[in-house]
Design a protein around this motif. Structure first.
Motif, PDB file in Angstrom:
ATOM      1  N   VAL A  55       0.840  -1.199   0.000  1.00 20.12           N
ATOM      2  CA  VAL A  55       0.000   0.000   0.000  1.00 20.12           C
ATOM      3  C   VAL A  55       0.878   1.253   0.000  1.00 20.12           C
ATOM      4  CG1 VAL A  55      -1.660   1.350   1.356  1.00 20.12           C
ATOM      5  CG2 VAL A  55      -1.995  -1.116   1.058  1.00 20.12           C
ATOM      6  N   ALA A  56       1.922   1.252   0.811  1.00 24.95           N
ATOM      7  CA  ALA A  56       2.843   2.394   0.833  1.00 24.95           C
ATOM      8  C   ALA A  56       3.473   2.599  -0.542  1.00 24.95           C
ATOM      9  CB  ALA A  56       3.919   2.188   1.895  1.00 24.95           C
ATOM     10  N   GLY A  57       3.835   1.515  -1.206  1.00 23.30           N
ATOM     11  CA  GLY A  57       4.399   1.614  -2.560  1.00 23.30           C
ATOM     12  C   GLY A  57       3.413   2.195  -3.550  1.00 23.30           C
ATOM     13  N   LYS A  58       2.151   1.803  -3.447  1.00 26.31           N
ATOM     14  CA  LYS A  58       1.113   2.335  -4.347  1.00 26.31           C
ATOM     15  C   LYS A  58       0.888   3.827  -4.102  1.00 26.31           C
ATOM     16  CE  LYS A  58      -1.287  -2.013  -5.097  1.00 26.31           C
ATOM     17  NZ  LYS A  58      -2.538  -2.748  -4.980  1.00 26.31           N
ATOM     18  N   ILE A  59       0.904   4.233  -2.834  1.00 29.10           N
ATOM     19  CA  ILE A  59       0.772   5.655  -2.514  1.00 29.10           C
ATOM     20  C   ILE A  59       1.947   6.427  -3.103  1.00 29.10           C
ATOM     21  CG2 ILE A  59       0.837   7.340  -0.627  1.00 29.10           C
ATOM     22  CD1 ILE A  59      -0.710   5.215   1.048  1.00 29.10           C
ATOM     23  N   HIS A  60       3.152   5.898  -2.933  1.00 32.53           N
ATOM     24  CA  HIS A  60       4.353   6.539  -3.479  1.00 32.53           C
ATOM     25  C   HIS A  60       4.244   6.699  -4.993  1.00 32.53           C
ATOM     26  CE1 HIS A  60       8.565   7.663  -3.677  1.00 32.53           C
ATOM     27  NE2 HIS A  60       8.728   6.779  -4.635  1.00 32.53           N
ATOM     28  N   THR A  61       3.822   5.643  -5.673  1.00 34.07           N
ATOM     29  CA  THR A  61       3.675   5.685  -7.133  1.00 34.07           C
ATOM     30  C   THR A  61       2.632   6.715  -7.552  1.00 34.07           C
ATOM     31  OG1 THR A  61       4.363   3.389  -7.353  1.00 34.07           O
ATOM     32  CG2 THR A  61       3.090   4.309  -9.181  1.00 34.07           C
ATOM     33  N   ALA A  62       1.506   6.737  -6.861  1.00 32.68           N
ATOM     34  CA  ALA A  62       0.433   7.684  -7.203  1.00 32.68           C
ATOM     35  C   ALA A  62       0.883   9.128  -7.017  1.00 32.68           C
ATOM     36  CB  ALA A  62      -0.803   7.404  -6.352  1.00 32.68           C
ATOM     37  N   LEU A  63       1.651   9.379  -5.976  1.00 31.11           N
ATOM     38  CA  LEU A  63       2.104  10.750  -5.728  1.00 31.11           C
ATOM     39  C   LEU A  63       3.186  11.195  -6.694  1.00 31.11           C
ATOM     40  CD1 LEU A  63       2.161  10.803  -1.824  1.00 31.11           C
ATOM     41  CD2 LEU A  63       0.522  11.930  -3.342  1.00 31.11           C
ATOM     42  N   ARG A  64       3.865  10.263  -7.328  1.00 33.82           N
ATOM     43  CA  ARG A  64       4.915  10.617  -8.294  1.00 33.82           C
ATOM     44  C   ARG A  64       4.350  11.077  -9.624  1.00 33.82           C
ATOM     45  NH1 ARG A  64       9.614   6.501  -8.860  1.00 33.82           N
ATOM     46  NH2 ARG A  64      10.175   8.155 -10.282  1.00 33.82           N
ATOM     47  N   ALA A  65       3.089  10.785  -9.897  1.00 38.01           N
ATOM     48  CA  ALA A  65       2.476  11.180 -11.169  1.00 38.01           C
ATOM     49  C   ALA A  65       2.375  12.707 -11.235  1.00 38.01           C
ATOM     50  CB  ALA A  65       1.095  10.553 -11.310  1.00 38.01           C
TER      51      ALA A  65
END
Length: 76
Positions: free
Chosen positions: A23-33
């Motif tokens: 979940v933390a990885g998905k949040i990180h990926t989403a915020l990088r967009a």
């Protein structure tokens, strides 16, 4: 900024640390967009550390400290 996250449990009620990391990885990926504000394209990044109760601490302070330490290890 300290962000609280939901505890993820399987059907037996066990805390799934690996799922929290995902979940933390998905949040990180989403915020990088990149995102647009008016004519400006903005890019941000984030760093997350995962700490789970009671595995990593029994108080909010202990959990925040452990998550902070995990975040700095992840950045290294």
């Amino acid at each position: 900024i300290l962000v609280s996250a939901a505890i993820i449990r399987n059907t037996a009620g066990e805390i799934l640390f690996a799922s929290a990391v995902q979940v933390a990885g998905k949040i990180h990926t989403a915020l990088r967009a990149p995102f647009q504000i008016g004519e400006h394209t903005l890019k941000i990044s984030s760093s997350q550390g995962v700490a789970m109760y009671p595995m990593h601490g029994s108080t909010e302070t202990e959990l925040a400290k452990c998550a902070d330490t995990a975040m700095y290890h992840a950045k290294a």
